[in-house]
Write an enzyme that holds these catalytic residues in place. Structure first.
Site, PDB file in Angstrom:
ATOM      1  N   LYS A  64       0.830  -1.219   0.000  1.00 53.47           N
ATOM      2  CA  LYS A  64       0.000   0.000   0.000  1.00 53.47           C
ATOM      3  C   LYS A  64       0.860   1.262   0.000  1.00 53.47           C
ATOM      4  O   LYS A  64       0.478   2.270  -0.581  1.00 53.47           O
ATOM      5  CB  LYS A  64      -0.961   0.000   1.196  1.00 53.47           C
ATOM      6  CG  LYS A  64      -1.968  -1.135   1.114  1.00 53.47           C
ATOM      7  CD  LYS A  64      -3.403  -0.714   1.277  1.00 53.47           C
ATOM      8  CE  LYS A  64      -4.281  -1.864   0.792  1.00 53.47           C
ATOM      9  NZ  LYS A  64      -5.640  -1.841   1.227  1.00 53.47           N
ATOM     10  N   LYS A 111      -4.067 -11.129  -7.440  1.00 49.55           N
ATOM     11  CA  LYS A 111      -5.300 -11.364  -6.674  1.00 49.55           C
ATOM     12  C   LYS A 111      -6.458 -10.539  -7.252  1.00 49.55           C
ATOM     13  O   LYS A 111      -6.256  -9.391  -7.626  1.00 49.55           O
ATOM     14  CB  LYS A 111      -5.013 -10.945  -5.223  1.00 49.55           C
ATOM     15  CG  LYS A 111      -6.134 -11.174  -4.245  1.00 49.55           C
ATOM     16  CD  LYS A 111      -5.715 -10.760  -2.843  1.00 49.55           C
ATOM     17  CE  LYS A 111      -6.063  -9.301  -2.597  1.00 49.55           C
ATOM     18  NZ  LYS A 111      -6.499  -9.002  -1.221  1.00 49.55           N
ATOM     19  N   LYS A 156     -10.730  -5.392  -5.177  1.00 48.32           N
ATOM     20  CA  LYS A 156     -11.708  -4.341  -5.455  1.00 48.32           C
ATOM     21  C   LYS A 156     -11.051  -3.041  -5.869  1.00 48.32           C
ATOM     22  O   LYS A 156     -11.692  -2.168  -6.413  1.00 48.32           O
ATOM     23  CB  LYS A 156     -12.683  -4.145  -4.294  1.00 48.32           C
ATOM     24  CG  LYS A 156     -12.107  -3.951  -2.916  1.00 48.32           C
ATOM     25  CD  LYS A 156     -13.262  -3.817  -1.925  1.00 48.32           C
ATOM     26  CE  LYS A 156     -13.013  -4.415  -0.569  1.00 48.32           C
ATOM     27  NZ  LYS A 156     -11.938  -3.779   0.209  1.00 48.32           N
TER      28      LYS A 156
HETATM   29  P1  ATP Z   1      -8.223  -3.842  -1.574  1.00 48.50           P
HETATM   30  O1  ATP Z   1      -8.103  -4.062  -3.043  1.00 48.50           O
HETATM   31  O2  ATP Z   1      -8.905  -2.570  -1.194  1.00 48.50           O
HETATM   32  O3  ATP Z   1      -6.954  -4.104  -0.817  1.00 48.50           O
HETATM   33  P2  ATP Z   1      -9.402  -6.443  -1.304  1.00 48.50           P
HETATM   34  O4  ATP Z   1     -10.334  -6.707  -2.432  1.00 48.50           O
HETATM   35  O5  ATP Z   1      -8.083  -7.120  -1.348  1.00 48.50           O
HETATM   36  O6  ATP Z   1      -9.251  -4.903  -1.069  1.00 48.50           O
HETATM   37  P3  ATP Z   1      -9.996  -6.627   1.520  1.00 48.50           P
HETATM   38  O7  ATP Z   1     -10.926  -5.574   2.023  1.00 48.50           O
HETATM   39  O8  ATP Z   1      -8.543  -6.467   1.799  1.00 48.50           O
HETATM   40  O9  ATP Z   1     -10.207  -6.855  -0.026  1.00 48.50           O
HETATM   41  O10 ATP Z   1     -10.447  -8.043   2.037  1.00 48.50           O
HETATM   42  C1  ATP Z   1     -11.682  -8.421   2.588  1.00 48.50           C
HETATM   43  C2  ATP Z   1     -11.661  -9.923   2.801  1.00 48.50           C
HETATM   44  O11 ATP Z   1     -11.735 -10.586   1.539  1.00 48.50           O
HETATM   45  C3  ATP Z   1     -10.403 -10.437   3.482  1.00 48.50           C
HETATM   46  O12 ATP Z   1     -10.723 -11.467   4.382  1.00 48.50           O
HETATM   47  C4  ATP Z   1      -9.582 -10.962   2.343  1.00 48.50           C
HETATM   48  O13 ATP Z   1      -8.693 -11.964   2.734  1.00 48.50           O
HETATM   49  C5  ATP Z   1     -10.659 -11.485   1.401  1.00 48.50           C
HETATM   50  N1  ATP Z   1     -10.223 -11.419   0.006  1.00 48.50           N
HETATM   51  C6  ATP Z   1      -9.913 -10.299  -0.680  1.00 48.50           C
HETATM   52  N2  ATP Z   1      -9.588 -10.581  -1.943  1.00 48.50           N
HETATM   53  C7  ATP Z   1      -9.671 -11.929  -2.059  1.00 48.50           C
HETATM   54  C8  ATP Z   1      -9.452 -12.843  -3.134  1.00 48.50           C
HETATM   55  N3  ATP Z   1      -9.074 -12.437  -4.337  1.00 48.50           N
HETATM   56  N4  ATP Z   1      -9.656 -14.153  -2.911  1.00 48.50           N
HETATM   57  C9  ATP Z   1     -10.046 -14.584  -1.709  1.00 48.50           C
HETATM   58  N5  ATP Z   1     -10.278 -13.789  -0.651  1.00 48.50           N
HETATM   59  C10 ATP Z   1     -10.092 -12.472  -0.808  1.00 48.50           C
END
Ligand code: ATP
Ligand code: LTN
Length: 334
Positions: A115, A197, A200
Site C-alpha cells: 500500500k 489477486k 476491489k
Molecule cells: P483492496 O483491493 O482494497 O486491498 P481487497 O479486495 O483485497 O481490497 P480486503 O478488504 O482487503 O479486499 O479483504 C476483505 C476480505 O476478503 C479479506 O478477508 C480478504 O482476505 C478477502 N479477500 C480479498 N480478496 C480476495 C481474493 N481475491 N480471494 C479470496 N479472498 C479475498
C-alpha cells in the site's frame, strides 16, 4: 465464550465495490460459520481512512457493505453486524496495543509495503499501524476464530504475537485467536491476470467480478477471462487462468476440482467459461435481489445499526476495562 459459544470476529473495508474474491474468500465462510459461533462482523471504517476517502462515498459504501452482509445471509439478530467507528473501544485498545508492538514487526508487513508503494504520496502513520488496529478489533471481543483470506495471515500472526506478549506480562487477558481459512476460494485471482489477486481496487474492471454486476456483465467478464493455448481443462499450476476459473466454479457449485475436471473433459474453453459464468450468476443473483429489497427498508437497517453497535460496545467495554486496569490506568469513580 459468549452464550456458551466460541467467539468469531471478522471485518471488511468499505473501500470499493466488493468482488467475487471477497465473497468466496470471506463472506461465504462467514455465513457458513455463523450458527456455530457468537459472531461479530464489522464494517471496518476506521481502517478505510488509512487511504484517502471521499467522505460521502465512504458513508454510502459503508452502508452498502453492511446491507450486503445481511443480504449474503448473516442474520443481524444472531450476528453482531456494526460499524467499527460506532464502537470507540477499537481505537482505545489499538492505542494500548501499539505500545506493545515493535516498529520492526510492522515494517515486515507486506500489505503495508504494497500500500505504501501504491500510495507513495500518502504514507501516513495510520497505514503503518493498521495491523495494530486489526489486532485490537480481534482481541477486543476475546475472539477464538477469525475467518480471513490467505493475504491476511501475516496480520493474524502479529495479532497472536502481540496478545501473547501482553498475556506474558499481565496474565491471561486475551484469548489467542486462530485464523480460519476456507477450503475453496481462499485466493481468487484476477480474470485478466491470474498471477494477481482479484481485488476491489484493481483499475481494470474486467479483472474482477463485482458482487452487484448484472448477469450479462458477469457472463461477458467470464467469456473474456484470460486462459492459455493448451486447450485442455486440467487443475494445474501450469495453467493458472484455467485453475482460477475451476476454483471459482468449485467454490460456487460446491463441487471438487476432480469432479469439475471430469465434467469438462473434452470440452472447449468457450463452453467451460459459459458454465463458470452461469454458476457465478446463480450464486450472486439472489444476493443482489435481497440487497434491493433491504435498501427499501431504511428503518430496519437503521435499527440493526443502532442495536448492534450497543451490543458490540457492551462486549468491547468488558475487555477494555480489564486491559485498562491491567496496564495501570486509574479506576473510574462512579
Ligand atoms: P483492496 O483491493 O482494497 O486491498 P481487497 O479486495 O483485497 O481490497 P480486503 O478488504 O482487503 O479486499 O479483504 C476483505 C476480505 O476478503 C479479506 O478477508 C480478504 O482476505 C478477502 N479477500 C480479498 N480478496 C480476495 C481474493 N481475491 N480471494 C479470496 N479472498 C479475498
Ligand atoms: N485487514 C482486513 C480487514 C480487517 C479485518 C479485521 C479482518 C480489519 N480488521 C479483523 C479480520 C479481522 C483486510 O484488509 N481484509
Amino acid at each position: 465464550m459468549i452464550n456458551d459459544k466460541k467467539v468469531l470476529f471478522s471485518g471488511m473495508q468499505a473501500t470499493g465495490n466488493l468482488t467475487l474474491g471477497n465473497y468466496l474468500g470471506a463472506l461465504k465462510n462467514w455465513v457458513a460459520l455463523s450458527d456455530e459461533y457468537e459472531c461479530f462482523y464489522s464494517v471496518v471504517d476506521l481502517h478505510s481512512i488509512t487511504v484517502r476517502q471521499d467522505p460521502a462515498v465512504l458513508r454510502k459504501r459503508a452502508r452498502a457493505l453492511l446491507t450486503l452482509y445481511i443480504a449474503a445471509g448473516l442474520d443481524p439478530e444472531k450476528n453482531c453486524i456494526y460499524y467499527q467507528s460506532h464502537v470507540s473501544g477499537h481505537a482505545e485498545l489499538s492505542w494500548i496495543l501499539s505500545c506493545f508492538t515493535y516498529m520492526g514487526e510492522l515494517n515486515r508487513m507486506t500489505q503495508f509495503k504494497d500500500k505504501a508503494a501504491k500510495h507513495a504520496d500518502n504514507i501516513n502513520a495510520g497505514l503503518f499501524t493498521y495491523p495494530v488496529l486489526m489486532a485490537a478489533d480481534i482481541l477486543l471481543f476475546q475472539s477464538d476464530v477469525v475467518p480471513v483470506g490467505i493475504d491476511q495471515m501475516q496480520h493474524l500472526e502479529l495479532t497472536r504475537d502481540v496478545a501473547q506478549r501482553f498475556n506474558a506480562i499481565y496474565g491471561d487477558v486475551f484469548t489467542i485467536p486462530e485464523a480460519y481459512i476456507g477450503k475453496t476460494g481462499a485466493k481468487i485471482m484476477s480474470l485478466q491476470d491470474p498471477a494477481k489477486k482479484m481485488s476491489k481496487s484493481d483499475e481494470n474492471p474486467n479483472g474482477s467480478i463485482y458482487l452487484m454486476d448484472d448477469p450479462d456483465t458477469i457472463m461477458r467478464k467470464c467469456k473474456r477471462a484470460v486462459t492459455d493455448s493448451m486447450a485442455q481443462i486440467v487443475y494445474s499450476d501450469e495453467q493458472p487462468g484455467v485453475k482460477n476459473l475451476l476454483n471459482i466454479y468449485c467454490a460456487c457449485s460446491g463441487k471438487t476440482p476432480d469432479e469439475a475436471v471430469k465434467e469438462f473433459d473434452g470440452k472447449g474453453y468457450g463452453e467451460f467459461k459459459m458454465a463458470v459464468g452461469e454458476e457465478v450468476v446463480s450464486v450472486l443473483k439472489p444476493i443482489q435481489d435481497r440487497v434491493k429489497e433491504l435498501e427499501k427498508d431504511k428503518v430496519y437497517i437503521d435499527n440493526v445499526i443502532k442495536n448492534n453497535a450497543e451490543k458490540a460496545s457492551y462486549y468491547a467495554n468488558k475487555t477494555l476495562r480489564k486491559v485498562q486496569k491491567k496496564v495501570g490506568f486509574p479506576e473510574r469513580i462512579r
